[in-house]
Design a protein around this motif. Structure first.
Motif, short mmCIF file in Angstrom:
data_model
loop_
_atom_site.label_atom_id
_atom_site.label_comp_id
_atom_site.label_asym_id
_atom_site.label_seq_id
_atom_site.Cartn_x
_atom_site.Cartn_y
_atom_site.Cartn_z
N THR A 42 8.02 24.53 -5.13
CA THR A 42 8.03 23.46 -4.13
C THR A 42 9.43 22.89 -3.95
O THR A 42 9.93 22.72 -2.83
CB THR A 42 7.06 22.34 -4.52
N ARG A 43 10.10 22.58 -5.06
CA ARG A 43 11.44 22.00 -4.97
C ARG A 43 12.47 23.04 -4.50
O ARG A 43 13.42 22.70 -3.82
CB ARG A 43 11.85 21.40 -6.32
N PHE A 44 12.23 24.30 -4.87
CA PHE A 44 13.13 25.37 -4.42
C PHE A 44 13.08 25.49 -2.89
O PHE A 44 14.13 25.58 -2.24
CB PHE A 44 12.72 26.69 -5.07
N LEU A 45 11.89 25.48 -2.33
CA LEU A 45 11.75 25.58 -0.87
C LEU A 45 12.33 24.36 -0.18
O LEU A 45 12.99 24.48 0.87
CB LEU A 45 10.28 25.75 -0.50
N ALA A 46 12.10 23.18 -0.76
CA ALA A 46 12.65 21.96 -0.16
C ALA A 46 14.17 21.99 -0.16
O ALA A 46 14.82 21.60 0.81
CB ALA A 46 12.14 20.73 -0.93
N MET A 47 14.75 22.49 -1.26
CA MET A 47 16.20 22.58 -1.35
C MET A 47 16.75 23.62 -0.38
O MET A 47 17.76 23.39 0.29
CB MET A 47 16.61 22.93 -2.78
#
Length: 226
Positions: A42-47
C-alpha cells in the motif's frame, strides 16, 4: 552460519539526505542479488504515485485514517527541517534496484494491520501522542542540527519509555516481521542456486539493531550451506 552473513542492513533516518546518499553508494558498491525496503504494498504504491492524503480524506477513513495522517505530517515537518522529503531514501533504493535489474522486495507489515494496532493502544498513550502531535501544526524549532542521525538512538529510547505499547507494535513486532521476510529472501536465493546471496535491506535506523539481532541468532539450515 547466521543469516546476518547474507544481509547488509542500512539504517536510515527517513528525513536525512545523508541516508539517501548512503543507500545509493552502498547498492552501487555491493551489487546485491536483492534489495529489500521497509515498505508494504500500500505504501509502495502511494509513494510510486506521489499520493498525498488530505485531512478531509483521512477523516473519511475514521480513526485509522487520522492516525496515518498525523504520522505522515510529523515526517513531512521533519523533512522540511532536514531538507529532504520523507521516503527519499526508499525511492533511491527502488531506483537503484530498477537500474541494475535487481529484484526488489517489500518486507514491512501491512500498513492497515499496523494502524489497527495503533488504534488499539492504551488510552494514556493515545492521549499523550495526540497532545504531542499538535506540535506539527506549529513552527518547529530544532535549533542548529549538525547530524540528525547522532540523536536518533536517544529518541528511540525516549519513545520506548513514553510509549511502551506503541514501541512494541511499531518497532519490535515489525522487526520480527521484516527479519522473517529477509530470511525467506535468503532461503529463496539459495534454492535458486545462489551460493552466497547478498541482500541489501533499507530500514529505519531504529529497526536496524533489532533486525540484526534476530538474523544473527537464526542459523541457516545445513541444506543451504555449501
Amino acid at each position: 552460519m547466521s543469516y546476518l552473513r547474507y544481509v547488509k542492513l542500512i539504517g536510515t533516518m527517513h528525513v536525512s539526505p545523508k541516508s539517501r546518499e548512503e543507500v545509493i553508494m552502498t547498492i552501487l558498491s555491493e551489487k546485491p542479488h536483492a534489495v529489500a525496503i521497509e515498505l508494504d504494498r500500500t505504501r509502495f504504491l502511494a509513494m510510486s504515485q506521489n499520493r498525498n492524503v488530505s485531512l478531509e480524506d483521512a477523516l473519511r477513513y475514521g480513526k485509522r485514517g487520522l492516525i496515518n495522517y498525523v504520522l505522515a505530517k510529523v515526517e513531512e515537518k521533519l523533512g522540511e527541517e532536514f531538507g529532504m522529503k520523507p521516503g527519499e531514501e526508499m525511492k533511491a533504493a527502488i531506483s537503484a534496484a530498477q537500474t541494475f535489474g535487481v529484484p526488489l522486495y517489500l518486507i514491512d507489515e501491512d500498513i492497515n494491520v499496523t494502524l489497527a494496532k495503533i488504534a488499539a493502544a492504551p488510552s494514556r498513550e493515545k492521549l499523550l501522542m495526540a497532545l504531542e502531535s499538535l506540535s506539527i501544526f506549529l513552527p518547529l524549532n530544532l535549533g542548529e542540527i549538525s547530524d540528525p542521525m547522532a540523536d536518533y538512538r536517544v529518541m528511540m529510547l525516549q519513545f520506548k519509555r513514553r510509549y511502551p505499547y506503541l514501541y512494541r507494535v511499531l518497532v519490535e513486532e515489525r522487526n520480527e516481521i521484516m527479519a522473517r521476510n529477509l530470511i525467506s529472501i535468503v532461503d529463496s536465493l539459495r534454492i535458486q542456486g545462489v551460493k552466497k546471496p547478498k541482500v541489501i535491506a533499507v530500514v529505519g535506523l531504529g529497526h536496524k539493531p533489532g533486525i540484526e539481532h534476530i538474523l544473527d541468532r537464526e542459523r541457516v539450515e545445513s541444506f543451504y550451506l555449501q
